[in-house]
Design a protein around this motif. Structure first.
Motif, short mmCIF file in Angstrom:
data_model
loop_
_atom_site.label_atom_id
_atom_site.label_comp_id
_atom_site.label_asym_id
_atom_site.label_seq_id
_atom_site.Cartn_x
_atom_site.Cartn_y
_atom_site.Cartn_z
N SER B 82 -17.23 21.30 -37.48
CA SER B 82 -17.07 22.63 -36.89
C SER B 82 -18.36 23.13 -36.25
CB SER B 82 -16.60 23.63 -37.95
OG SER B 82 -17.63 23.84 -38.89
N PHE B 83 -19.47 22.42 -36.49
CA PHE B 83 -20.75 22.83 -35.90
C PHE B 83 -20.83 22.43 -34.43
CE2 PHE B 83 -25.20 23.59 -35.43
CZ PHE B 83 -25.69 22.54 -34.67
N GLY B 84 -21.30 23.35 -33.58
CA GLY B 84 -21.43 22.99 -32.17
C GLY B 84 -22.60 23.71 -31.52
N TYR B 85 -23.06 23.22 -30.40
CA TYR B 85 -24.24 23.75 -29.73
C TYR B 85 -23.92 24.86 -28.74
CZ TYR B 85 -26.55 19.49 -31.45
OH TYR B 85 -27.07 18.48 -32.24
N THR B 86 -22.62 25.01 -28.38
CA THR B 86 -22.29 25.96 -27.32
C THR B 86 -22.19 27.38 -27.87
OG1 THR B 86 -19.99 25.33 -27.67
CG2 THR B 86 -21.15 24.29 -25.84
N VAL B 87 -22.35 28.33 -26.97
CA VAL B 87 -22.41 29.75 -27.33
C VAL B 87 -21.13 30.21 -28.04
CG1 VAL B 87 -22.45 32.06 -26.31
CG2 VAL B 87 -24.08 30.34 -25.54
N ASP B 88 -20.00 29.57 -27.71
CA ASP B 88 -18.74 30.03 -28.30
C ASP B 88 -18.53 29.54 -29.73
OD1 ASP B 88 -16.45 27.46 -27.09
OD2 ASP B 88 -18.62 27.42 -27.35
N ALA B 170 -28.96 32.34 -18.21
CA ALA B 170 -28.98 30.93 -18.62
C ALA B 170 -29.94 30.65 -19.77
CB ALA B 170 -29.33 30.04 -17.42
N LYS B 171 -30.91 31.54 -19.98
CA LYS B 171 -31.86 31.31 -21.07
C LYS B 171 -31.21 31.41 -22.45
CE LYS B 171 -34.42 34.65 -19.57
NZ LYS B 171 -34.69 35.97 -18.96
N ILE B 172 -30.13 32.20 -22.53
CA ILE B 172 -29.52 32.41 -23.86
C ILE B 172 -28.94 31.10 -24.42
CG2 ILE B 172 -27.72 33.64 -25.14
CD1 ILE B 172 -28.26 36.05 -23.34
N PRO B 173 -28.08 30.38 -23.68
CA PRO B 173 -27.60 29.10 -24.22
C PRO B 173 -28.73 28.10 -24.44
CG PRO B 173 -26.38 29.70 -22.23
CD PRO B 173 -27.43 30.72 -22.40
N ALA B 174 -29.77 28.15 -23.60
CA ALA B 174 -30.88 27.20 -23.74
C ALA B 174 -31.65 27.46 -25.02
CB ALA B 174 -31.80 27.28 -22.53
N VAL B 175 -31.94 28.72 -25.29
CA VAL B 175 -32.68 29.08 -26.51
C VAL B 175 -31.86 28.73 -27.74
CG1 VAL B 175 -33.44 31.07 -27.87
CG2 VAL B 175 -34.15 30.85 -25.48
N ARG B 176 -30.58 29.03 -27.67
CA ARG B 176 -29.69 28.75 -28.80
C ARG B 176 -29.63 27.26 -29.10
NH1 ARG B 176 -24.55 28.02 -30.56
NH2 ARG B 176 -23.61 29.62 -31.90
N ALA B 177 -29.44 26.44 -28.06
CA ALA B 177 -29.37 24.99 -28.26
C ALA B 177 -30.68 24.47 -28.84
CB ALA B 177 -29.03 24.28 -26.95
N ALA B 178 -31.79 25.03 -28.38
CA ALA B 178 -33.10 24.60 -28.89
C ALA B 178 -33.25 24.93 -30.38
CB ALA B 178 -34.23 25.26 -28.10
N MET B 179 -32.74 26.08 -30.79
CA MET B 179 -32.81 26.45 -32.21
C MET B 179 -32.10 25.42 -33.05
SD MET B 179 -32.12 30.55 -31.79
CE MET B 179 -31.90 30.99 -33.50
N LEU B 180 -30.93 24.99 -32.58
CA LEU B 180 -30.11 24.06 -33.35
C LEU B 180 -30.65 22.64 -33.31
CD1 LEU B 180 -26.58 25.39 -32.27
CD2 LEU B 180 -28.14 26.25 -34.02
N ALA B 181 -31.27 22.27 -32.19
CA ALA B 181 -31.82 20.92 -32.08
C ALA B 181 -33.17 20.79 -32.79
CB ALA B 181 -31.99 20.55 -30.60
N HIS B 182 -33.78 21.95 -33.12
CA HIS B 182 -35.11 21.93 -33.72
C HIS B 182 -35.17 22.79 -34.98
CE1 HIS B 182 -37.16 19.57 -30.66
NE2 HIS B 182 -36.24 20.07 -29.85
N PRO B 183 -34.48 22.36 -36.02
CA PRO B 183 -34.52 23.11 -37.27
C PRO B 183 -35.91 23.12 -37.90
CG PRO B 183 -33.41 21.00 -37.59
CD PRO B 183 -33.62 21.16 -36.12
#
Lengths: 433, 433
Positions: B82-88, B170-183
């Motif tokens: 259920s974990f995903g990188y997208t904003v939704d 566009a920065k919002i999805p980028a920042v979010r994906a970075a948070m998840l890729a870099h715990p």
């Protein structure tokens, strides 16, 4: 310490409770003695007393890897007025100087023998080609991605450090300055502006280079027998940060336009290699001369993997390589596992057994390590007439997106179409199963 | 411990030599007790016992900082379908998920609370302005230089991760994906493509932010009282990698074009801030709402230093600032000392006492931390008509060269003329004395 001989074996068991104060005095003395030993052993961390490596260090201390705020007030080569960064300032005894610096900066010592520092660069002025800087930015981003995954540092030089060494020769002063600015690095890796990493997992096989100081990709027969200046490519080379290498750079620079011997060398290069003087032909000459001499060889022409791969032989294979890798992942669950970008190397290790029959370089289906767009000249647009500008741009897009996919995967996205740099799709869980 | 009260003051001084065995027993017992405490505290470093941070570690172990090849086959949030990188894909319990990941990857734990990951980016297509990509490349190089000096990682995003969140969103999805890729990272720092570091030594005062999760530069009165969308600048912000922040990003994205509520929010923003909906106005609204509510505040408007500085107030001061710093160095020998680039932070620390009267931000002579070319639009060229394109380009050159000088110094060179990006001169020993 109190001697025991007078106790003898005739005494009954020690009765501590008879003399609790003595017992306590013993305990306190032991602790004081231990504390004293500890105190004097930690004097090493106080700058004025530092002379040797620290052994144990506390991981909860600031920066367990590198102590970026520690530079003891003890003389190093930097404090020598005769030391300089420019090509004309000859340096001697560099191995000892580096060793001394590392000894004074112990946080940089662990694994220093494997430490790689990448140098790349381009001109200081905007590219003449309208898409030139756009591609340079993407090539640079690609290199930074590789460095982030593997913990390397990278420096992009875009000024002419020696006005008498312009154009293709400019890399020599840049590499040299980087060696001196980074005594913590064992290897400097020069990469041209138009070279891209196309295998984000592959690592330099440094253990194979313990006897070498200079590695470049090429074909030994082409250089040593046919004397072809195209037998190697100076767009990607590894150079060890040592005195031998500084001497090599001096010899190499001596053949270049800053040298009073430039014309003499131009004649020799034309004679031997039937090519005008440039950095690559000069390098071919240096390789040839070492090869012809007796004694230890420190220069190596790598043929086993694409330390530098010619794009023309590579780009059309990338679609097939993508499919082969996806096939492997479909059957190997661990390779589909999502993970933090920082532990990507683990998955490179896990993937290796599946690639044992892939081969390497031309004809293989292993991802090419480095793809170099030699002849495309994305910045000035003056590409080799063998191909069109459009062919180059399309090929660069494909290679950069191919590489980007390996990075974006860790952020949850992929370019489904390697030719489309703009559009990415989110990856489903357990992709590509 | 043995009680002392029975000893009284009437006893003479302890005579240890009367009972050497008791003394020794005391010493040995103390040492045994100490060893026992040490042993149990190091059980943490044995994986099966590890539940908390490791204590001592040996600096000579392979890769004392990060183990890039260790990702144990133990489930983490990455393995949850259920974990995903997208904003939704809403994420819950992120703090625990990050803590668990760090616990399973102990080499990333030391100093993780200070770890900063920079995210920047631009469009995927070439800039419309002829010099656009050239400047973007230089701005990116500048950021990579800062990261190299301070040991930060950086990611340049140039694809649209969510087609419904284009442009400034566009920065919002980028920042979010970075948070998840870099715990492993505690802070994500977003920086616009046209922001440059102009003080290579300055460090984020993270110790001041222990109660905050989001920091942006601005003027509180402008946001909270005057309700001006220009009271802050979304071109540079720090966001803590935690559940609160993911929730904030969700709220922020909910005001954007991907959201069914976009029109509703556009109306509210126009009403409150008299400005159309964009990421910055939406952020101003979120700050205002938190400010107006009772309870703990997690968002902070920084005013003490240029987390983001407007170039118009800065660029003309850079020549004077250069001179002030050179003056200081002329009288302070340690600041003239050459050193490896990797220990540059040390010289930032040494310089601080000389800057105690420099002030900060507008009117000071301290190097501005970050200079942002808001309104210049180097990529599409559609600059604010308040200034000309040439004014922007000249200013960007000056700021980038001012920053570059701080980097090039470690390689032995300097731009003598801040307006000339091409020419550098070698630095003499003991410069600028």
């Amino acid at each position: 310490m109190v001697a025991f001989h007078h106790l003898g074996w005739r005494k009954p068991a020690i009765r501590i409770l008879d003399r609790p104060s003595v017992f306590l005095a013993g305990a306190v003395s032991a602790l004081l003695l231990l504390w004293g030993c500890f105190f004097f052993s930690t004097l090493d961390s106080i700058p004025f007393f530092s002379r040797s490596k620290s052994g144990l260090c506390n991981c909860n201390q600031p920066n367990p890897a590198f102590n970026l705020q520690f530079d003891p007030p003890v003389s190093t080569f930097y404090d020598d007025p005769s030391f300089g960064y420019t090509v004309d300032k000859r340096i001697t005894n560099w191995d000892q100087k580096r060793r001394t610096w590392l000894g004074l900066h112990p946080s940089f010592e662990p694994r220093s023998h494997e430490r790689v520092f990448i140098v790349t660069g381009s001109r200081s002025t905007p590219c003449k080609s309208p898409t030139g800087d756009h591609f340079l930015l993407r090539f640079y981003r690609n290199k930074v991605d590789y460095c982030r995954i593997h913990g390397y540092d990278i420096f992009y030089n875009n000024v002419l450090l020696d006005p008498k060494m312009p154009s293709c020769w400019a890399k020599i002063p840049a590499v040299r300055a980087a060696m001196l600015a980074h005594p913590e690095a064992e290897w400097i890796w020069w990469l041209d502006e138009d070279a891209a990493f196309t295998d984000m997992e592959y690592k330099l096989p440094l253990q194979r280079y313990k006897d070498y100081n200079f590695i470049v990709h090429g074909w030994p027969k082409e250089v040593y027998v046919k004397k072809s200046w195209l037998g190697l490519n100076a767009g990607s080379f590894l150079i060890r940060n040592c005195q031998w290498s500084l001497d090599l750079l001096d010899s190499w620079a001596d053949m270049g336009p800053r040298s009073p011997n430039f014309d003499k060398w131009a004649g020799i290069l034309m004679n031997e290699f039937k090519h005008e003087s440039d950095d690559q032909t000069a390098l071919a000459y240096l390789l040839l001369k070492e090869h012809q001499q007796w004694g230890t060889k420190r220069m190596h022409i790598e043929t086993g993997y694409y330390l530098e791969g010619y794009w023309v032989l590579i780009v059309d294979t990338l679609k097939n390589i993508t499919e082969r890798y996806l096939e492997i992942e479909t059957t190997t669950g661990m390779l589909r596992r999502r993970h933090a970008e920082k532990v990507s190397e683990r998955y490179g290790v896990l993937r290796e057994p599946s690639l044992k029959d892939a081969g390497n370089e031309f004809g293989s289906w292993r991802r090419p390590f480095v793809t170099h767009f030699a002849g495309c000249q994305p910045c000035n647009g003056k590409h080799n007439p063998l191909f069109t500008g459009k062919r180059c741009r399309d090929a660069m897009n494909i290679a950069l997106n191919f590489a980007d996919n390996q990075v974006l995967r860790n952020y949850g996205f992929v370019h489904r179409n390697l030719s489309d740099s703009s559009v990415v799709s989110p990856l489903p869980f357990d992709y590509p199963a």
